[in-house]
Enzyme design. Structure first.
Site, short mmCIF file in Angstrom:
data_model
loop_
_atom_site.label_atom_id
_atom_site.label_comp_id
_atom_site.label_asym_id
_atom_site.label_seq_id
_atom_site.Cartn_x
_atom_site.Cartn_y
_atom_site.Cartn_z
N HIS A 66 45.83 34.68 47.53
CA HIS A 66 46.94 34.11 46.75
C HIS A 66 48.18 33.91 47.62
O HIS A 66 48.92 32.95 47.44
CB HIS A 66 47.31 35.04 45.59
CG HIS A 66 46.42 34.93 44.40
ND1 HIS A 66 46.29 33.79 43.64
CD2 HIS A 66 45.63 35.86 43.80
CE1 HIS A 66 45.46 34.00 42.63
NE2 HIS A 66 45.04 35.25 42.70
N SER A 68 48.20 42.78 36.04
CA SER A 68 48.29 41.50 36.75
C SER A 68 49.71 41.02 36.97
O SER A 68 49.99 40.30 37.94
CB SER A 68 47.53 40.43 35.96
OG SER A 68 46.27 40.88 35.55
N ARG A 117 40.60 38.74 48.83
CA ARG A 117 40.56 38.00 47.56
C ARG A 117 41.96 37.84 47.00
O ARG A 117 42.51 36.74 46.99
CB ARG A 117 39.62 38.71 46.57
CG ARG A 117 39.16 37.82 45.40
CD ARG A 117 40.12 37.81 44.25
NE ARG A 117 40.42 39.13 43.71
CZ ARG A 117 41.40 39.36 42.86
NH1 ARG A 117 42.20 38.38 42.45
NH2 ARG A 117 41.64 40.60 42.42
N ASP A 118 42.60 38.92 46.61
CA ASP A 118 43.97 38.81 46.09
C ASP A 118 44.92 38.36 47.19
O ASP A 118 45.89 37.63 46.95
CB ASP A 118 44.43 40.14 45.50
CG ASP A 118 45.29 39.97 44.25
OD1 ASP A 118 46.02 38.97 44.18
OD2 ASP A 118 45.22 40.82 43.35
#
Length: 347
Positions: free
Chosen positions: A14, A164, A10-11
């Protein structure tokens, strides 16, 4: 026992502009399952419903991503990231239908109230709901606790603080995690980014402060300067005596195996990553800021400062263009007025 939530699928998306394929998702999910990872998080970098022209389009939809991972997992739980506004209730319904076990409902750190219906929706289906407070550096400990208590009241079974921007130092992490641990009756988690080279250290401090959940990615594969590196974290956790379902040997086997089908590169901390961490900007903004600075011919680091003044949160890419344009106009006026800065004229 400490729960490890693996955000590689998921991350990590990016880091490659959300281009993970079904084959890569299946291979990594199977390998993570065999390594004893507790939760395998899957999806667009911005979570369910995140694929768009603004945020980046995935080659496959949420359904295929989740069905692919679900088929590969045996003992690991399948997790998703969900940001209200980017995703809809229908996206959660789809995920639950496919068999997602953990829904992480993420809001800006001062907007937990928008998580209520989605946490309740997940719990009503008999699945696990975590609350996530993004950009947690932007609120002090007491404010974070108040927001976390809302999520707890809505039914969240844990609350994860997400650094974040990779802004936090160990002292900040300790103060915030301790406050939540002392004030909540549910588990606390921590999600780090490595902009200042502190992701593993901050994660260890979070555990010392009482966190029971940590997020990590294989080889640190993630937005900006990357996330907490799974292999390094597990090694350090073993050194500190933390109990988990996995071992250093198992995650090293996982990391080596990814070279044949995923080949994630451990991110290097570039000056731009340090700037985004220092100024508290979402790590995924770096390529957008660099592009805007180049297109408008403005100083990249001045643009970071301006955006920090605007207190940007995830999903506000349009403001990057707005501020770059404003900087360019100010530069042009400054040249026309013989070097007098626009802000001096307006003071």
């Amino acid at each position: 026992m400490i729960l490890i939530s693996d955000a590689t699928l998921r991350d990590g998306n990016h880091a490659i502009r959300h281009q993970l394929s079904a084959a890569q998702i299946h291979a990594y999910a199977r390998a993570a399952d065999e390594a004893g990872i507790d939760v395998v998080e899957v999806g667009h970098g911005n979570g369910l419903g995140g694929s768009s022209c603004l945020l980046g389009q995935t080659p496959i939809g949420d359904r295929l991503m989740l069905e692919t991972a679900r088929a590969a997992l045996r003992t690991s739980r399948l997790g998703v990231h969900f940001i209200p506004g980017l995703g809809k209730a229908a996206d959660i319904s789809l995920a639950l239908e496919i068999g997602v076990d953990v829904v992480r409902v993420a809001t800006h750190c001062t907007e937990a109230n928008v998580s209520a219906r989605f946490i309740e929706q997940t719990r009503a289906a008999g699945r696990t709901a975590f609350g996530v407070l993004m950009m947690s550096h932007m609120a002090p400990p007491d404010a974070l606790l108040a927001q976390a208590k809302l999520m707890e009241r809505y039914g969240a079974q844990a609350v994860v603080l997400m650094d974040s921007a990779g802004y936090s130092t160990p002292s900040l992490v300790r103060a915030k995690v301790e406050r939540l641990v002392d004030g909540l009756d549910i588990d606390v988690g921590f999600h780090a980014h490595n902009n200042l080279g502190l992701a593993v250290a901050n994660s260890l401090v979070a555990l010392e402060a009482g966190a029971r959940i940590v997020d990590a990615c294989v080889k640190g594969f993630g937005a900006g300067a990357g996330n907490t590196q799974l292999e390094t974290l597990v090694a350090a956790m073993e050194r500190e005596g933390h109990d988990t379902r996995t071992t250093f040997e198992r995650v090293m086997t996982l990391a080596r195996g990814t070279e044949t089908f995923l080949n994630p590169k451990t991110p290097h901390i570039q000056p731009a990553n340090i700037a985004s961490g220092l100024y508290g900007l979402f790590s995924g903004y770096v390529p957008h800021i660099q592009k805007a600075a180049q297109e408008f011919g403005v100083n990249e680091f001045e643009l970071y400062k301006r955006l920090a003044e605007r207190k940007l949160v995830a999903g506000q890419e349009d403001i990057i263009i707005e501020e770059a344009s404003r900087l360019a106009r100010e530069r042009d006026v400054q040249r026309a007025t013989g070097g007098v800065r626009v802000r001096e004229l307006s003071a």
